[in-house]
Structures are given as C-alpha cells and as structure tokens.
Design an enzyme around this catalytic site. Structure first.
Site, short mmCIF file in Angstrom:
data_model
loop_
_atom_site.label_atom_id
_atom_site.label_comp_id
_atom_site.label_asym_id
_atom_site.label_seq_id
_atom_site.Cartn_x
_atom_site.Cartn_y
_atom_site.Cartn_z
CG LEU A 19 16.47 57.10 -35.81
CD1 LEU A 19 16.13 58.57 -35.99
CD2 LEU A 19 15.56 56.23 -36.68
CG ASN A 61 28.38 49.59 -29.53
OD1 ASN A 61 28.72 50.76 -29.58
ND2 ASN A 61 27.37 49.18 -28.79
CB CYS A 76 30.80 54.50 -25.90
SG CYS A 76 29.01 54.68 -25.73
CD GLU A 115 23.39 48.22 -31.91
OE1 GLU A 115 24.12 49.15 -31.57
OE2 GLU A 115 22.93 48.10 -33.08
CG ASN A 155 24.14 58.93 -30.59
OD1 ASN A 155 24.19 59.97 -29.96
ND2 ASN A 155 25.19 58.13 -30.73
CG HIS A 207 23.98 50.99 -27.07
ND1 HIS A 207 24.95 51.75 -27.69
CD2 HIS A 207 23.49 50.16 -28.02
CE1 HIS A 207 25.06 51.39 -28.96
NE2 HIS A 207 24.17 50.44 -29.19
CG LEU A 265 26.06 58.55 -40.63
CD1 LEU A 265 27.22 57.63 -40.98
CD2 LEU A 265 25.21 58.86 -41.85
CB ALA A 288 28.16 61.63 -40.94
#
Length: 415
Positions: free
Chosen positions: A23, A100, A347, A162, A25, A230, A21, A19
């Site tokens: 910002l 995260n 991640c 985060e 990245n 990050h 979503l 999607a």
C-alpha cells in the site's frame, strides 16, 4: 585499515512476482496481477552489479530469503478459505530491496568504533515484516567479526523501521566521520508513514551515534501521498552532496539548514517541481538512484532507464551535467522488472562502509563469482510466474530448488 563504500545488492529471488501487496507503492499496485519474469529480473540486477564493478567499485550481494515461507502460512492457518493476499505474502520476493534490510552506521561514526547494523523490522506490511530474522541470519554471517561489526536485533514492531531507505550520511569521504540523517514520516495520511520517528531515534542510540552529529527530519506528507513510501524515492546523499526533490521534506529549507548546521560542507542539488513534478520524479525513480563516488573522485548517478525516457527528467539531467555541478555522470541502467514492483537502483542495494578484508568473502562479488551466479540463475530461475501460479506445489518445489542451487554454488548452504 581501508574503509570503502560497498554496495550489497539483493539477488532477485526465483519467486519474484507481482502481487501488489505494498500500500502506497504506486508502481507495485499498478502492476498487480501482471506476469513476472524472475530470470530476467535477477539477470538485470546482476548486470547492474557488474556495471559498478567495471567502474572500479567494491560490490557485495545478499541472497534471496527462503520462500515460500511455510512458517508464516502455518501461523496464519492459511488454507483455501483464506484471503489470497496472505498466501502471496508468504511468496514475496521483496527482500531483493536490500535498502530495507538494515540501517548501517560506519565505524567512524560510532562510540565504540565498530560498524553497527540494525535489521529493519518492516512492521507496516506483512509481506515484509517476515523478513528480518532471515536477513539478520545473513548479516550475522557476512559481518561475523565482532571486532569490527555489531549486529543488533530489530526495533520492536510497535515502531515501524524501514532501514537505510530512510537514512542518509554526509561526510568528507566515506572513511571519515559522518553526520547521519534519519527521515521519518508522520501517520494520518492516505498511505502509511512507514518510518516511525521513535524507531529512528532508537537506532541512533543503539549505534552509539553522537547527538551532535545526528539529524532527524520529517518527510513531506505530500511526497508520501504521491507515492514516495521511503525517503530514497525523493532524495539520495553521498559524501558532501544531497540530491533532492524540492518537495522531499516537510520543511525543505529547515531540513537543509539542520544538516548544514552539523555538516557545513553540504552541497545541495535540488530539482525544482517546476522542472520535474513530484509525480514524474516518483514515476521515473530519478532519486531512487545510486549516487556513487568513482575511483577518480567524481560522482556518478546511476538511474533507471525510465529516466532517459522522460523528456522532463532527462532534460533536467542534461542541464545538471552542463552546469558543472558535483554530479558529473548520469548512467541509465535497465532494472525494469524491479521497477515494475516499485524498486529502482537504490532500493536494490545496502551501503556498508567497511574494510572488505573484514567481511566474509562469500558475500563479495568478483567476475568469476558473477559468472557462477549467472549460470545458476539461467539454469534454475523460472522464466515466468503468473498470478495464478502462486501456491502451486510444483512451482514451490522449483523455487526452493533454485535457491538451494545458488546457495550451494556460493558455499552458503548453511542459509
């Protein structure tokens, strides 16, 4: 009691979708609207876990969170007139990136001798801010023994946190006392700086860390603007080693000096921008790698397959191995479905140093359990999700059913 490092990987959920979503990245934004492949994504993640088990490492996992999140949709009164991004947020599978999930301070570092975990509030982005209560529910079960673990509430959302993606730990061995390093960003750039300095300082106090063994470092604003949302996109640590891009920190020399002042054994493996640009490092996720100590004692770097496809990055890796430094192996893995959404090998995992015997065994992986997980994924995870499918009633039913099947397989239906 034997303390070892355990990587808790997130099992990619049946709702995995693109999607776009997040910002800042760049990978996520560039694949926005593409079809996703949840079954392949989850099997790629499981293969990475099995690879680390085969190397003799202890492996754990965390489970997909309940999605779509009807509670979020209700609180936002989402209907056909609402921005479609609000609907997509409630379908997000971003909890797969367990780096995260929380910040973790092992028992040797804390005042009360317990391992402390603080779930990350992830307050910068709606699709992630919804995660922490359900994440904490899992942590409360996996690390339920209060003689060995302390699970905190998330930091208030005024200060974005985060989690472990902005945290590093240096030590002579995982079970030895360590120096913990918190990396924060300063607001005001093109992209949000997601880790607030005050969140980092609050976590350090909550965990009872010794100020003489704690360091706070500012991330390089240029790295954030280049897409390093990050710190673990530009630096990773393990035991004595800091593997970092030359442009990771606002004051690179000062950052290394501050760590070395509290941890004199520090070994820095720095990649110069002249060899690998910041953009190339972020595009291949060279630093979003798992830097692991293998049972024989040597270190291995588990990198995305994309690193091998970059002449600059792979050339640098080969020269690093030839130099006889502390990192002795570079192991590429295929996590392309996660990479396309902006998350590499690092991640996908949360590092916890603890005695495995103190953890709920349902969250620890062995080959028999891996086979059960694989069967559940192969049988119930959607093969493909297109952007237009988000919000589809039948797909929502299938996603919930798939997750329930996995929970039942693992004896965790209470989640």
């Amino acid at each position: 009691m034997t303390h070892v490092e355990i990587n808790f990987d997130g099992i990619v959920g049946p709702n995995h979708n693109y999607a776009g979503l997040s910002l800042g990245n760049i990978a996520s934004a560039s694949h926005r609207g593409d079809p996703s492949y949840p079954r392949a994504a989850a099997l790629q993640g499981l293969a990475k876990m099995r690879g680390n088990m085969a190397r003799g490492l202890t492996q754990g996992f965390l489970l997909p969170l309940p999605r779509p999140n009807d509670g979020l949709l209700a609180r936002l009164a989402v209907d056909e007139t609402a921005d479609r991004a609000l609907l997509a947020a409630a379908w997000s599978a971003s909890s797969m990136w367990t780096a995260n999930a929380a910040t973790v301070s092992p028992a040797p570092d804390t005042a009360d001798g317990r391992c402390h975990l603080t779930p990350a509030n992830l307050s910068t982005m709606l699709h992630r801010a919804q995660e922490w209560p359900d994440t904490k529910r899992q942590l409360d079960i996996a690390f339920a023994d209060t003689a060995y673990f302390a699970i905190h509430e998330a930091i208030p959302p005024s200060f974005g946190d985060e989690g472990a993606a902005n945290h590093m730990r240096f030590c002579e061995g995982h079970g030895a006392p360590g120096v913990e390093v918190f990396v924060y960003g300063r607001p005001g750039g093109k992209f949000p700086a997601r880790q607030h300095e005050q969140a980092s300082r609050a976590v350090a106090r909550l965990h009872g860390l010794d100020p003489e063994r704690t360091v706070f470092i500012e991330q390089n604003p240029a790295a954030i603007e280049a897409g390093a949302f990050h710190n673990d996109v530009v630096a990773v640590a393990n035991e004595r080693v800091l593997f970092t891009h030359e442009q990771a920190f606002a004051d690179q020399t000062g950052a290394c000096d501050a760590i070395r002042a509290k941890f004199p054994a520090l070994e820095v493996v720095e990649v110069p921008a002249s060899a690998v640009s910041l953009e190339e490092a972020i595009g291949t996720y060279l630093f979003n790698a798992q830097l692991l100590t293998l049972p024989a004692g040597e270190m291995a770097l588990v990198v995305p397959e994309e690193c091998r496809e970059s002449p600059a990055v792979w050339g640098w890796c080969e020269s690093m191995l030839a130099s006889n430094g502390p990192i002795r192996q570079v192991i590429p893995v295929d996590v392309r479905q996660s990479m396309a959404n902006g998350g590499g090998p690092a991640c996908l995992r949360l590092r916890v140093v603890a005695d495995p015997a103190t953890i709920d065994p349902r969250f620890l992986l062995d080959e028999a359990k891996a086979e059960r997980i694989e069967r559940a994924i192969a049988a119930t995870w959607p093969e493909q999700i297109d952007p237009a499918d988000i919000g589809n009633v039948a797909l929502a039913r299938d996603v919930r059913s798939a997750r329930a099947s996995l929970l039942e397989t693992l004896g965790l239906s209470d989640l």
